[in-house]
Design a protein around this motif. Sequence first.
Motif, PDB file in Angstrom:
ATOM      1  N   CYS A 117      -6.135  -1.913  11.787  1.00  0.00           N
ATOM      2  CA  CYS A 117      -4.682  -2.109  11.739  1.00  0.00           C
ATOM      3  C   CYS A 117      -4.228  -3.549  12.009  1.00  0.00           C
ATOM      4  N   PRO A 118      -4.747  -4.187  13.074  1.00  0.00           N
ATOM      5  CA  PRO A 118      -4.249  -5.532  13.377  1.00  0.00           C
ATOM      6  C   PRO A 118      -4.492  -6.549  12.255  1.00  0.00           C
ATOM      7  N   ASN A 119      -5.397  -6.231  11.313  1.00  0.00           N
ATOM      8  CA  ASN A 119      -5.691  -7.171  10.215  1.00  0.00           C
ATOM      9  C   ASN A 119      -4.956  -6.818   8.936  1.00  0.00           C
ATOM     10  N   HIS A 120      -3.946  -5.942   9.020  1.00  0.00           N
ATOM     11  CA  HIS A 120      -3.369  -5.409   7.785  1.00  0.00           C
ATOM     12  C   HIS A 120      -2.625  -6.443   6.946  1.00  0.00           C
ATOM     13  N   LYS A 121      -2.139  -7.512   7.606  1.00  0.00           N
ATOM     14  CA  LYS A 121      -1.265  -8.435   6.865  1.00  0.00           C
ATOM     15  C   LYS A 121      -1.964  -9.070   5.668  1.00  0.00           C
ATOM     16  N   GLY A 122      -1.276  -9.081   4.561  1.00  0.00           N
ATOM     17  CA  GLY A 122      -1.861  -9.610   3.335  1.00  0.00           C
ATOM     18  C   GLY A 122      -2.536  -8.520   2.524  1.00  0.00           C
ATOM     19  N   PHE A 123      -2.924  -7.431   3.209  1.00  0.00           N
ATOM     20  CA  PHE A 123      -3.577  -6.324   2.512  1.00  0.00           C
ATOM     21  C   PHE A 123      -2.651  -5.123   2.375  1.00  0.00           C
ATOM     22  N   SER A 124      -1.432  -5.250   2.864  1.00  0.00           N
ATOM     23  CA  SER A 124      -0.608  -4.046   2.921  1.00  0.00           C
ATOM     24  C   SER A 124       0.687  -4.185   2.135  1.00  0.00           C
ATOM     25  N   ALA A 125       1.209  -3.037   1.758  1.00  0.00           N
ATOM     26  CA  ALA A 125       2.486  -2.999   1.036  1.00  0.00           C
ATOM     27  C   ALA A 125       3.247  -1.762   1.513  1.00  0.00           C
ATOM     28  N   GLY A 126       3.931  -1.103   0.635  1.00  0.00           N
ATOM     29  CA  GLY A 126       4.810   0.004   1.007  1.00  0.00           C
ATOM     30  C   GLY A 126       4.125   1.179   1.678  1.00  0.00           C
ATOM     31  N   SER A 127       2.914   1.518   1.269  1.00  0.00           N
ATOM     32  CA  SER A 127       2.251   2.702   1.833  1.00  0.00           C
ATOM     33  C   SER A 127       1.994   2.515   3.313  1.00  0.00           C
TER      34      SER A 127
ATOM     35  N   ALA B 232       1.603   8.685  12.380  1.00  0.00           N
ATOM     36  CA  ALA B 232       1.875   7.251  12.500  1.00  0.00           C
ATOM     37  C   ALA B 232       1.100   6.653  13.670  1.00  0.00           C
ATOM     38  N   CYS B 233       1.137   7.340  14.816  1.00  0.00           N
ATOM     39  CA  CYS B 233       0.425   6.821  15.990  1.00  0.00           C
ATOM     40  C   CYS B 233      -1.084   6.835  15.770  1.00  0.00           C
ATOM     41  N   SER B 234      -1.590   7.924  15.212  1.00  0.00           N
ATOM     42  CA  SER B 234      -3.027   8.015  14.960  1.00  0.00           C
ATOM     43  C   SER B 234      -3.453   6.938  13.975  1.00  0.00           C
ATOM     44  N   TYR B 235      -2.626   6.716  12.975  1.00  0.00           N
ATOM     45  CA  TYR B 235      -2.934   5.765  11.908  1.00  0.00           C
ATOM     46  C   TYR B 235      -3.091   4.344  12.444  1.00  0.00           C
ATOM     47  N   VAL B 236      -2.123   3.895  13.235  1.00  0.00           N
ATOM     48  CA  VAL B 236      -2.165   2.503  13.690  1.00  0.00           C
ATOM     49  C   VAL B 236      -3.236   2.259  14.763  1.00  0.00           C
ATOM     50  N   MET B 237      -3.863   3.342  15.250  1.00  0.00           N
ATOM     51  CA  MET B 237      -4.937   3.157  16.233  1.00  0.00           C
ATOM     52  C   MET B 237      -6.235   2.676  15.585  1.00  0.00           C
ATOM     53  N   SER B 238      -6.319   2.665  14.263  1.00  0.00           N
ATOM     54  CA  SER B 238      -7.537   2.174  13.603  1.00  0.00           C
ATOM     55  C   SER B 238      -7.763   0.709  13.947  1.00  0.00           C
ATOM     56  N   PRO B 239      -9.030   0.341  14.203  1.00  0.00           N
ATOM     57  CA  PRO B 239      -9.330  -1.073  14.467  1.00  0.00           C
ATOM     58  C   PRO B 239      -8.964  -1.970  13.286  1.00  0.00           C
TER      59      PRO B 239
ATOM     60  N   PHE C 114      -7.847   1.391   4.448  1.00  0.00           N
ATOM     61  CA  PHE C 114      -6.894   1.650   5.535  1.00  0.00           C
ATOM     62  C   PHE C 114      -5.432   1.541   5.080  1.00  0.00           C
ATOM     63  N   THR C 115      -5.094   0.432   4.447  1.00  0.00           N
ATOM     64  CA  THR C 115      -3.668   0.191   4.174  1.00  0.00           C
ATOM     65  C   THR C 115      -3.120   1.025   3.026  1.00  0.00           C
TER      66      THR C 115
ATOM     67  N   LYS D 217       2.419   0.514  21.162  1.00  0.00           N
ATOM     68  CA  LYS D 217       2.112  -0.884  21.503  1.00  0.00           C
ATOM     69  C   LYS D 217       1.523  -1.636  20.325  1.00  0.00           C
ATOM     70  N   VAL D 218       0.631  -0.990  19.602  1.00  0.00           N
ATOM     71  CA  VAL D 218       0.041  -1.641  18.409  1.00  0.00           C
ATOM     72  C   VAL D 218       1.161  -2.017  17.447  1.00  0.00           C
ATOM     73  N   LYS D 219       2.012  -1.036  17.192  1.00  0.00           N
ATOM     74  CA  LYS D 219       3.070  -1.256  16.200  1.00  0.00           C
ATOM     75  C   LYS D 219       4.057  -2.323  16.666  1.00  0.00           C
TER      76      LYS D 219
END
Lengths: 276, 276
Positions: free
Chosen positions: A198-208, A189-196, B180-181, B269-271
């Motif tokens: 991540c901060p743009n995920h909204k609108g592109f993300s769902a359950g996964s 989880a921590c490694s995953y959200v460190m991707s650049p 990513f997502t 922090k990201v999360k």
Amino acid sequence: MNIAIIGLGIIGGSFCKAFKKHTDHHIIGINRTQSVANQALLEGAIDEIGTADSLGKADVVFLCMYPQACVDFIKENGKKIKKGAIVTDSSGIKRAICPQLKELSLEHGFVFVGSHPMAGKEKNGFEVSEAELYEGASFIITPCGAEQKYVDTLSELALSIGFGQIKLSTPEEHDRMIAFTSQLPHVLACSYVMSPSCPNHKGFSAGSYRDVSRVANINSKLWSELFLENREPLIEELDILLQNIGKIVDAVKQNDRDKLANLLEEGHKVKQLLGE
Amino acid sequence: MNIAIIGLGIIGGSFCKAFKKHTDHHIIGINRTQSVANQALLEGAIDEIGTADSLGKADVVFLCMYPQACVDFIKENGKKIKKGAIVTDSSGIKRAICPQLKELSLEHGFVFVGSHPMAGKEKNGFEVSEAELYEGASFIITPCGAEQKYVDTLSELALSIGFGQIKLSTPEEHDRMIAFTSQLPHVLACSYVMSPSCPNHKGFSAGSYRDVSRVANINSKLWSELFLENREPLIEELDILLQNIGKIVDAVKQNDRDKLANLLEEGHKVKQLLGE
């Protein structure tokens, strides 16, 4: 019975509330920060605010602190515990602290039975504790040589407050399995959200996205301790995981559809077979 | 409007059911396997079983097949589509198929607007489709040069059947973000459950295990196609992930508590900042 809960965070606080909800046991809450203990008393989560001196009347003691803090607490206060009382911890690692607690139990005449309630949240502290946290969860017990009757008492207590099953284990098996079921997902989880990205995920993300990233909201101090006290099994599981990700990466890089489909099918079959 | 849904799996079937639940549009279901189309008609999920010849009367066409199958279908049947009709796909990748569908649209006089409904399940097929699948989900649109009025029509249709938001994007941005997502969590889930520890997880696992392993129950044929059609962005994201896992592994191997805590805190922090 008189039950002392030491440490009123999410784990200890939830024990208090679950005991008050389901049983008539007398619950003594002991906490370093007094305001939290006051709050617990005010909410009726405990019957009494205790100190180390209250340990003399407790029949069962739940240590709900960071792993090493449990050991330190008993080193300092073990002599105050009633002879024959059951002391259990609630640590997410077992090899690093069970032998020490076992030794202290022999020295001070109480009975140590290790345990680990398999429940938690992405948030910490008494304010997020709840009577239902353990509903249906697994309660892992590492008897560490305790007589069966004490294991039975602890099992019955756990089942009486909502746990769904008791899993008996050794510290070694526990730590290896926890490295896989709990620690690995936290690393991921921590490694995953460190991707650049991540901060743009909204609108592109769902359950996964939601599921993999959930536990990134981590207590970094607690989990650093848990990881480092469980280094060998965690490193083994991490190496296996990196190897398996590597196989998929290779198949993608080689544009090898059959190889890739076979690897994914392997995952699919394991998951399907297990059902959950 | 007459709306044709091609492919009555979980995605197409859920479109049918959502349109029937929320709107009065006339829904034409087209499916290779006739028994499924019959079932859809019987359940009232569609108003009519269509064939490629029904395309002449459809105002909007939803292609709900595997990515390349969408292109193949239009190559074969594009000439039957009404001039000026809107055709959209529902593919999880965009660069690999949008340009081809755009070209075919110019050739045959229909309007192509790419889209990707951000919803799904770990199971496939019409039998698990449901009217509520898209409730609150994001509907990504890649206009690919279509006039705004067509984008608006498609947006309104999506919002009318329960989608919670419209996200406009380019095929390039879409594919990178989806790597990513969505794709990364699927790679992780499959890699994760391949550990020899996995079959013994029961009694040792809780929410973390459940969440990371959930999508391992994968359709390996579909996802191999999705991965390989999106190789470059997926490989980039995988490399970033492996690098970040590597940092944590190093800190654990070096027994470096500060370094480890800092890395976990970075994830935390990201999360926390993102809130979700």
